[in-house]
Design an enzyme around this catalytic site. Structure first.
Site, PDB file in Angstrom:
ATOM      1  N   ASP A 120      28.767  35.859  22.152  1.00 54.31           N
ATOM      2  CA  ASP A 120      27.561  35.642  22.969  1.00 54.31           C
ATOM      3  C   ASP A 120      26.996  36.995  23.392  1.00 54.31           C
ATOM      4  O   ASP A 120      27.720  37.990  23.466  1.00 54.31           O
ATOM      5  CB  ASP A 120      27.889  34.803  24.219  1.00 54.31           C
ATOM      6  CG  ASP A 120      26.651  34.110  24.790  1.00 54.31           C
ATOM      7  OD1 ASP A 120      26.546  32.877  24.664  1.00 54.31           O
ATOM      8  OD2 ASP A 120      25.760  34.806  25.347  1.00 54.31           O
TER       9      ASP A 120
ATOM     10  N   GLY B 275      31.564  29.393  28.217  1.00 58.90           N
ATOM     11  CA  GLY B 275      32.829  29.147  27.529  1.00 58.90           C
ATOM     12  C   GLY B 275      33.360  27.726  27.584  1.00 58.90           C
ATOM     13  O   GLY B 275      34.533  27.504  27.297  1.00 58.90           O
TER      14      GLY B 275
ATOM     15  N   LYS C 203      22.592  23.301  17.508  1.00 59.17           N
ATOM     16  CA  LYS C 203      21.720  22.625  18.489  1.00 59.17           C
ATOM     17  C   LYS C 203      20.275  22.880  18.087  1.00 59.17           C
ATOM     18  O   LYS C 203      19.900  24.031  17.831  1.00 59.17           O
ATOM     19  CB  LYS C 203      21.984  23.200  19.873  1.00 59.17           C
ATOM     20  CG  LYS C 203      20.994  22.683  20.901  1.00 59.17           C
ATOM     21  CD  LYS C 203      21.521  22.791  22.298  1.00 59.17           C
ATOM     22  CE  LYS C 203      21.425  24.181  22.879  1.00 59.17           C
ATOM     23  NZ  LYS C 203      21.905  24.161  24.285  1.00 59.17           N
TER      24      LYS C 203
ATOM     25  N   ASP D 239      25.352  40.142  19.372  1.00 57.44           N
ATOM     26  CA  ASP D 239      24.170  39.388  18.951  1.00 57.44           C
ATOM     27  C   ASP D 239      24.489  38.753  17.597  1.00 57.44           C
ATOM     28  O   ASP D 239      24.955  39.450  16.690  1.00 57.44           O
ATOM     29  CB  ASP D 239      22.993  40.378  18.824  1.00 57.44           C
ATOM     30  CG  ASP D 239      21.672  39.695  18.567  1.00 57.44           C
ATOM     31  OD1 ASP D 239      21.665  38.600  17.972  1.00 57.44           O
ATOM     32  OD2 ASP D 239      20.649  40.268  18.949  1.00 57.44           O
TER      33      ASP D 239
ATOM     34  N   PHE E 162      32.551  25.116  25.614  1.00 53.85           N
ATOM     35  CA  PHE E 162      32.887  24.661  24.254  1.00 53.85           C
ATOM     36  C   PHE E 162      34.263  25.244  23.890  1.00 53.85           C
ATOM     37  O   PHE E 162      35.122  24.552  23.355  1.00 53.85           O
ATOM     38  CB  PHE E 162      31.860  25.180  23.229  1.00 53.85           C
ATOM     39  CG  PHE E 162      30.690  24.278  22.944  1.00 53.85           C
ATOM     40  CD1 PHE E 162      30.163  23.432  23.901  1.00 53.85           C
ATOM     41  CD2 PHE E 162      30.076  24.292  21.693  1.00 53.85           C
ATOM     42  CE1 PHE E 162      29.051  22.623  23.618  1.00 53.85           C
ATOM     43  CE2 PHE E 162      28.986  23.493  21.393  1.00 53.85           C
ATOM     44  CZ  PHE E 162      28.472  22.657  22.354  1.00 53.85           C
TER      45      PHE E 162
ATOM     46  N   ASP F 285      25.866  26.360  20.101  1.00 52.66           N
ATOM     47  CA  ASP F 285      25.108  25.758  21.209  1.00 52.66           C
ATOM     48  C   ASP F 285      24.055  26.790  21.629  1.00 52.66           C
ATOM     49  O   ASP F 285      23.609  26.798  22.776  1.00 52.66           O
ATOM     50  CB  ASP F 285      26.090  25.468  22.346  1.00 52.66           C
ATOM     51  CG  ASP F 285      25.531  24.523  23.396  1.00 52.66           C
ATOM     52  OD1 ASP F 285      24.673  23.692  23.059  1.00 52.66           O
ATOM     53  OD2 ASP F 285      25.953  24.629  24.562  1.00 52.66           O
TER      54      ASP F 285
HETATM   55  C1  SAM Z   1      23.573  26.792  26.407  1.00 52.64           C
HETATM   56  S1  SAM Z   1      24.355  28.359  26.423  1.00 52.64           S
HETATM   57  C2  SAM Z   1      25.910  27.994  25.662  1.00 52.64           C
HETATM   58  C3  SAM Z   1      26.860  27.207  26.503  1.00 52.64           C
HETATM   59  C4  SAM Z   1      28.246  27.134  25.865  1.00 52.64           C
HETATM   60  N1  SAM Z   1      28.224  26.273  24.669  1.00 52.64           N
HETATM   61  C5  SAM Z   1      29.289  26.567  26.786  1.00 52.64           C
HETATM   62  O1  SAM Z   1      29.751  25.473  26.518  1.00 52.64           O
HETATM   63  O2  SAM Z   1      29.654  27.248  27.748  1.00 52.64           O
HETATM   64  C6  SAM Z   1      23.491  29.224  25.158  1.00 52.64           C
HETATM   65  C7  SAM Z   1      23.968  30.639  24.932  1.00 52.64           C
HETATM   66  O3  SAM Z   1      23.318  31.195  23.768  1.00 52.64           O
HETATM   67  C8  SAM Z   1      23.376  32.600  23.942  1.00 52.64           C
HETATM   68  N2  SAM Z   1      22.519  33.304  22.971  1.00 52.64           N
HETATM   69  C9  SAM Z   1      21.177  33.173  22.787  1.00 52.64           C
HETATM   70  N3  SAM Z   1      20.748  34.005  21.812  1.00 52.64           N
HETATM   71  C10 SAM Z   1      21.853  34.662  21.342  1.00 52.64           C
HETATM   72  C11 SAM Z   1      22.062  35.635  20.326  1.00 52.64           C
HETATM   73  N4  SAM Z   1      21.049  36.119  19.586  1.00 52.64           N
HETATM   74  N5  SAM Z   1      23.325  36.075  20.094  1.00 52.64           N
HETATM   75  C12 SAM Z   1      24.364  35.614  20.848  1.00 52.64           C
HETATM   76  N6  SAM Z   1      24.225  34.688  21.824  1.00 52.64           N
HETATM   77  C13 SAM Z   1      22.994  34.214  22.081  1.00 52.64           C
HETATM   78  C14 SAM Z   1      22.922  32.789  25.389  1.00 52.64           C
HETATM   79  O4  SAM Z   1      23.313  34.052  25.885  1.00 52.64           O
HETATM   80  C15 SAM Z   1      23.637  31.597  26.078  1.00 52.64           C
HETATM   81  O5  SAM Z   1      24.837  32.012  26.711  1.00 52.64           O
END
Ligand code: SAM
Length: 199
Positions: free
Chosen positions: A72, A52, A155, A90, A54, A115
């Site tokens: 997420d 969280g 990203k 998802d 961002f 992200d």
């Molecule tokens: C690098 S982290 C994000 C960090 C976030 N931007 C922050 O600032 O706290 C990437 C996130 O993408 C999520 N993610 C990956 N595939 C996903 C999907 N199909 N649907 C939802 N979230 C997904 C992962 O669970 C992970 O929490």
């Protein structure tokens, strides 16, 4: 592989000092300082939002007249600000956007940030391919849920599909910019692609 948490990392330390949930906040901060995407009062959808950081930064920028929505697979610790909403879901599941609309009244957003990161294998080509699939889906979400003139941030881990991602974005946005914030680890290939002014 780089360590997830390195206490000697300046952005990790800064995140701790400033109360951010992750160092990623400084990536979005650099993107925002360069492109001024998010404005006070905006409605912003953040995909792949856990834990969280961002959302924390977005909340500061939009203020209480705005609305921030995070989605997420993992649950996100609730925010004290009533204008920040988080959902477990998802991004490939259409029903999540209906739930968001039911709970917040929002179908279209001014800005979509992503992200999203796939579960990585360490095999560069596989990880880049998975990241491309996520970004293709973000662009589909943007097609349906980003306002005309709105902006998107994704990203990317450049690989074989990178040119295809840029080509898809060029069809949908007036301008495309590539940006690598200082907070990206030197060992990471990640880069952010910003789509400005949805056509
Ligand atoms: C690098 S982290 C994000 C960090 C976030 N931007 C922050 O600032 O706290 C990437 C996130 O993408 C999520 N993610 C990956 N595939 C996903 C999907 N199909 N649907 C939802 N979230 C997904 C992962 O669970 C992970 O929490």
């Amino acid at each position: 592989m780089p360590k997830a948490y390195n206490p000697n990392d300046k952005f990790f330390r800064r995140a701790k000092e400033q109360g951010y949930r992750a160092r990623s906040a400084f990536k979005l901060d650099a993107i925002q300082n360069r492109f001024h995407l998010i404005k006070p009062g905006n409605h912003v959808l953040d995909l792949g939002a856990a834990p969280g950081s961002f959302l924390q930064l977005i909340a500061k920028i939009i203020g209480e007249k705005g609305v921030a929505v995070g989605v997420d697979l993992k649950s996100i610790k609730p925010f004290k600000q009533s204008y920040v909403h988080s959902f477990v879901g998802d991004i490939f599941d259409e029903s999540i956007y209906q739930i968001v609309e039911q709970k917040t009244g929002l179908k279209k957003f001014d800005v979509i940030t992503s992200d999203l990161a796939p579960a990585t294998t360490g095999i560069k080509s596989v990880d880049a391919g998975r990241s491309f699939q996520l970004n293709e889906q973000v662009l589909k979400v943007a097609e349906n849920h980003l306002k005309k003139g709105g902006h998107v941030v994704v990203k990317a881990f450049p690989g074989i599909d990178h040119d295809q991602l840029l080509a898809l974005m060029k069809q949908e946005f007036k301008q495309i910019k590539l940006f690598r914030p200082e907070a990206v680890r030197a060992s990471s290939h990640e880069v952010y692609v910003v789509g400005l002014n949805k056509l």
